[in-house]
Design a protein around this motif. Structure first.
Motif, PDB file in Angstrom:
ATOM      1  N   GLY A   3       0.593  -1.151   0.224  1.00 40.12           N
ATOM      2  CA  GLY A   3       0.003   0.078  -0.001  1.00 40.12           C
ATOM      3  C   GLY A   3       1.034   1.453  -0.246  1.00 40.12           C
ATOM      4  O   GLY A   3       0.283   2.202  -0.832  1.00 40.12           O
ATOM      5  N   ASP A  28      -6.647  -1.918  -4.797  1.00 41.62           N
ATOM      6  CA  ASP A  28      -6.459  -2.287  -4.435  1.00 41.62           C
ATOM      7  C   ASP A  28      -8.248  -2.910  -4.646  1.00 41.62           C
ATOM      8  O   ASP A  28      -9.001  -4.096  -4.615  1.00 41.62           O
ATOM      9  CB  ASP A  28      -7.085  -2.007  -2.497  1.00 41.62           C
ATOM     10  N   ASP A  31      -9.442  -6.098  -6.643  1.00 37.45           N
ATOM     11  CA  ASP A  31      -9.294  -7.330  -6.747  1.00 37.45           C
ATOM     12  C   ASP A  31     -10.580  -7.284  -6.333  1.00 37.45           C
ATOM     13  O   ASP A  31     -11.150  -7.995  -6.361  1.00 37.45           O
ATOM     14  CB  ASP A  31      -8.504  -7.499  -4.975  1.00 37.45           C
ATOM     15  N   LYS A  70      -4.614  -2.027   6.846  1.00 38.12           N
ATOM     16  CA  LYS A  70      -4.733  -3.124   6.489  1.00 38.12           C
ATOM     17  C   LYS A  70      -6.518  -3.337   6.632  1.00 38.12           C
ATOM     18  O   LYS A  70      -7.133  -4.131   6.141  1.00 38.12           O
ATOM     19  CB  LYS A  70      -4.040  -4.484   6.831  1.00 38.12           C
TER      20      LYS A  70
END
Length: 204
Positions: A3, A28, A31, A70
């Motif tokens: 990241g 991200d 995904d 996260k």
């Protein structure tokens, strides 16, 4: 770690940046795009804490405290179930560093700050969202008209007298016709894929 690297590569800050298609694989949100169902990214805004991914089918919002965290909250708003409305664009003043695009999707309001160097790209997004909003509003009206038309037809047929022997047959035929009418109307006026709108207005 990834990241942070992605944030450095993409030059991100608290103010959003418009990500180029070549860099979609570095975010991200990619995904969570349903590539298996031919879902495609058409516009993507990313800051240190958020990603706003506009596909042909939905807005995917990844909400997080920072690019290195996260813990992320994923929200998906399909256009067919969440109508876009109240689209506005606030351009930058002389000393402002950002422009702001505002809209509602369903009942959820969004206000996204984007660096003013991306104004031209954000204008394209504004046009696309305005058009989707107009089409959705018109289709919603047309679907209501279709339902009202069916109600009038059903009421008229209900006043037609018939022998008892034919009532069951006529009821079954009427029920099947009504269901098919509503099914066809829904398919016609409930658009799931707005890729053709994004392709028309997005020039990145």
């Amino acid at each position: 770690m990834f990241g942070k690297v992605a944030a450095d590569i993409l030059g991100l800050s608290d103010v959003g940046s418009v990500i180029k298609p070549d860099n979609y694989d570095k975010v991200d949100a990619d995904d969570y795009v349903m590539h298996e169902d031919n879902e495609k990214i058409y516009f993507l805004i990313k800051s240190k804490s958020d990603e706003y991914c506009f596909t042909n089918n939905a807005l995917i919002h990844l909400d997080g405290t920072s690019a290195t965290s996260k813990k992320r909250m994923l929200h998906r708003y399909s256009y067919v179930n969440n109508k876009i409305s109240e689209v506005k664009l606030e351009t930058a003043g002389t000393v402002d560093l950002d422009v702001e695009i505002k809209f509602k999707i369903g009942s959820q309001p969004f206000s996204i700050d984007v660096h003013k160097k991306h104004l031209e790209e954000v204008k394209d997004l504004y046009k696309a969202l305005i058009k989707i909003s107009e089409i959705s509003r018109e289709n919603e009206t047309s679907l209501q008209y279709a339902k009202q038309s069916l109600e009038v037809a059903s009421s008229t047929l209900g006043r037609v007298t018939s022998s008892d022997n034919n009532l069951v047959v006529q009821f079954k035929m009427l029920n099947q016709a009504a269901f098919q009418w509503l099914e066809d109307s829904k398919k016609q006026y409930s658009i799931k894929d707005f890729g053709y709108i994004f392709e028309k207005y997005i020039n990145n």
